[in-house]
Design a protein around this motif. Structure first.
Motif, mmCIF file in Angstrom:
data_model
loop_
_atom_site.group_PDB
_atom_site.id
_atom_site.type_symbol
_atom_site.label_atom_id
_atom_site.label_comp_id
_atom_site.label_asym_id
_atom_site.label_seq_id
_atom_site.Cartn_x
_atom_site.Cartn_y
_atom_site.Cartn_z
ATOM 1 N N LEU A 39 0.822 -1.213 0.000
ATOM 2 C CA LEU A 39 0.000 0.000 0.000
ATOM 3 C C LEU A 39 0.856 1.264 0.000
ATOM 4 N N GLN A 40 2.046 1.170 0.587
ATOM 5 C CA GLN A 40 2.914 2.334 0.675
ATOM 6 C C GLN A 40 3.866 2.459 -0.523
ATOM 7 N N ALA A 41 3.965 1.421 -1.344
ATOM 8 C CA ALA A 41 4.874 1.457 -2.499
ATOM 9 C C ALA A 41 4.498 2.604 -3.429
ATOM 10 N N GLU A 42 5.492 3.376 -3.837
ATOM 11 C CA GLU A 42 5.215 4.576 -4.641
ATOM 12 C C GLU A 42 5.387 4.354 -6.136
ATOM 13 N N THR A 43 6.145 3.337 -6.530
ATOM 14 C CA THR A 43 6.411 3.116 -7.948
ATOM 15 C C THR A 43 6.153 1.661 -8.315
ATOM 16 N N PRO A 44 5.902 1.374 -9.603
ATOM 17 C CA PRO A 44 5.763 -0.022 -10.039
ATOM 18 C C PRO A 44 6.993 -0.857 -9.698
ATOM 19 N N GLY A 45 8.180 -0.248 -9.763
ATOM 20 C CA GLY A 45 9.403 -0.977 -9.442
ATOM 21 C C GLY A 45 9.430 -1.422 -7.991
ATOM 22 N N GLU A 46 8.961 -0.576 -7.084
ATOM 23 C CA GLU A 46 8.926 -0.943 -5.671
ATOM 24 C C GLU A 46 7.935 -2.077 -5.448
ATOM 25 N N THR A 47 6.782 -1.994 -6.088
ATOM 26 C CA THR A 47 5.768 -3.048 -5.968
ATOM 27 C C THR A 47 6.301 -4.364 -6.530
ATOM 28 N N ARG A 48 6.955 -4.293 -7.673
ATOM 29 C CA ARG A 48 7.561 -5.482 -8.293
ATOM 30 C C ARG A 48 8.542 -6.165 -7.341
ATOM 31 N N ASP A 49 9.438 -5.386 -6.744
ATOM 32 C CA ASP A 49 10.462 -5.967 -5.882
ATOM 33 C C ASP A 49 9.848 -6.645 -4.661
ATOM 34 N N LEU A 50 8.804 -6.058 -4.097
ATOM 35 C CA LEU A 50 8.127 -6.665 -2.953
ATOM 36 C C LEU A 50 7.514 -8.013 -3.334
ATOM 37 N N GLU B 12 7.209 -5.457 -18.832
ATOM 38 C CA GLU B 12 8.092 -6.545 -18.408
ATOM 39 C C GLU B 12 8.812 -6.099 -17.136
ATOM 40 N N GLY B 13 8.176 -6.361 -15.995
ATOM 41 C CA GLY B 13 8.774 -5.967 -14.733
ATOM 42 C C GLY B 13 10.093 -6.675 -14.490
ATOM 43 N N LEU B 14 10.112 -7.965 -14.729
ATOM 44 C CA LEU B 14 11.336 -8.775 -14.707
ATOM 45 C C LEU B 14 11.039 -10.035 -15.501
ATOM 46 N N LEU B 15 11.690 -10.168 -16.634
ATOM 47 C CA LEU B 15 11.410 -11.312 -17.504
ATOM 48 C C LEU B 15 12.683 -11.689 -18.235
ATOM 49 N N GLN C 114 -1.068 -20.578 -2.884
ATOM 50 C CA GLN C 114 -2.054 -20.758 -1.822
ATOM 51 C C GLN C 114 -1.684 -19.944 -0.582
ATOM 52 N N LYS C 115 -0.409 -19.857 -0.310
ATOM 53 C CA LYS C 115 0.066 -19.126 0.863
ATOM 54 C C LYS C 115 -0.152 -17.627 0.725
ATOM 55 N N HIS C 116 -0.016 -17.108 -0.500
ATOM 56 C CA HIS C 116 -0.023 -15.656 -0.691
ATOM 57 C C HIS C 116 -1.158 -15.153 -1.589
ATOM 58 N N SER C 117 -2.166 -15.952 -1.863
ATOM 59 C CA SER C 117 -3.196 -15.566 -2.836
ATOM 60 C C SER C 117 -3.871 -14.235 -2.489
ATOM 61 N N GLY C 118 -4.142 -14.014 -1.213
ATOM 62 C CA GLY C 118 -4.819 -12.784 -0.811
ATOM 63 C C GLY C 118 -3.990 -11.541 -1.068
ATOM 64 N N ILE C 119 -2.735 -11.571 -0.651
ATOM 65 C CA ILE C 119 -1.909 -10.376 -0.826
ATOM 66 C C ILE C 119 -1.481 -10.196 -2.281
ATOM 67 N N LEU C 120 -1.463 -11.283 -3.049
ATOM 68 C CA LEU C 120 -1.166 -11.142 -4.476
ATOM 69 C C LEU C 120 -2.298 -10.421 -5.196
ATOM 70 N N ALA C 121 -3.534 -10.657 -4.766
ATOM 71 C CA ALA C 121 -4.670 -9.932 -5.344
ATOM 72 C C ALA C 121 -4.539 -8.435 -5.043
ATOM 73 N N LEU C 122 -4.101 -8.120 -3.827
ATOM 74 C CA LEU C 122 -3.868 -6.722 -3.456
ATOM 75 C C LEU C 122 -2.758 -6.120 -4.310
ATOM 76 N N ALA C 123 -1.693 -6.887 -4.514
ATOM 77 C CA ALA C 123 -0.566 -6.412 -5.313
ATOM 78 C C ALA C 123 -0.957 -6.189 -6.765
ATOM 79 N N ALA C 124 -1.785 -7.092 -7.318
ATOM 80 C CA ALA C 124 -2.239 -6.945 -8.708
ATOM 81 C C ALA C 124 -3.046 -5.673 -8.874
ATOM 82 N N ASP C 125 -3.910 -5.394 -7.904
ATOM 83 C CA ASP C 125 -4.713 -4.170 -7.956
ATOM 84 C C ASP C 125 -3.817 -2.937 -7.846
ATOM 85 N N LYS C 126 -2.798 -3.028 -6.984
ATOM 86 C CA LYS C 126 -1.874 -1.900 -6.827
ATOM 87 C C LYS C 126 -1.152 -1.600 -8.139
ATOM 88 N N LEU C 127 -0.657 -2.637 -8.812
ATOM 89 C CA LEU C 127 0.035 -2.423 -10.083
ATOM 90 C C LEU C 127 -0.896 -1.862 -11.150
#
Length: 233
Positions: free
Chosen positions: A11-22, A45-48, A136-149
């Protein structure tokens, strides 16, 4: 507590790069983002692995890839393995697609959907091993991350590159440029520009447009794609 800390950091990440790294720090080895319009798609391509998308689109491997088919057919998040088990394309062609992912170190992955304003987008993450347990471990926070990006990479963002979703017809001069490059590859750019009656800068501009129309990242990719078409004719 770790999940809560990750959510706060996202939620605090300011750039796509910061979100990607997290996101990558959770255990993924690749990340890219796509958003779909009727005729084109936004791509980041955040990292590919370098060269993967050029091979994937230039050789039209995506047409037979269960992972890509599910992106356009399903409206729920899924793992690559699930798509491969569920969607039956030609077995030989699908195997080529699977092998290409694995060749670039991406054995499995997960597609997490997001989007707004009637535009569907997806966060695509890859791993070098089965992803189910990690997902399965991170599905909830990954949904949050996808919305953030999706919010950070708003339409028109400078990091986004648009790829064609269809085979758009090349203009006569672009067709001529492509044929000249294939038939006389020994010519320099300056010599080609002189033969075509255009400047070198204009030639380079056409290279970019040809690549975009062919749905690849470089003019070289467009040449490879054209050679593939010629071979199948």
């Amino acid at each position: 507590m770790k999940e809560l800390k990750f959510a706060q950091d996202i939620l605090q990440a300011e750039t796509p790069g910061e979100t990607r790294d997290l996101i990558l720090n959770l255990g993924f080895n690749g990340l890219f983002f796509q958003r779909w319009y009727p005729d084109v798609m936004d791509n980041w391509e955040g990292l590919l692995a370098r060269g993967f998308q050029e091979h994937y689109y230039a050789a039209q491997v995506y047409r037979f890839c269960p992972v890509a088919r599910a992106i356009h057919q399903w409206h729920r998040s899924y793992t690559f393995a699930e798509a491969r088990r569920t969607i039956l394309v030609g077995s030989a062609e699908a195997k080529v697609a699977d092998n290409l992912w694995k060749l670039f170190g991406m054995e499995d992955g997960v597609v997490v959907f997001s989007g707004r304003s009637n535009l569907k987008s997806a966060l695509i993450l890859t791993t070098d091993c089965p992803v189910e347990e990690l997902y399965q471990k991170h599905s909830g926070i990954l949904a949050l991350a996808a919305d953030k990006l999706d919010r950070q990479l708003c339409p028109g963002h400078t990091l986004l590159r648009q790829l064609s979703r269809e085979n758009i017809t090349l203009s006569p001069i672009q067709q001529k440029i492509l044929r000249l490059q294939i038939n006389q590859p020994e010519l320099s750019n300056a010599a080609m520009a002189e033969m075509l009656g255009i400047s070198v800068n204009t030639l380079f501009s056409h290279h970019k447009k040809i690549a975009k129309k062919e749905g690849v990242t470089t003019f070289t990719g467009a040449i490879i794609k054209q050679l593939g078409k010629n071979a199948s004719d």
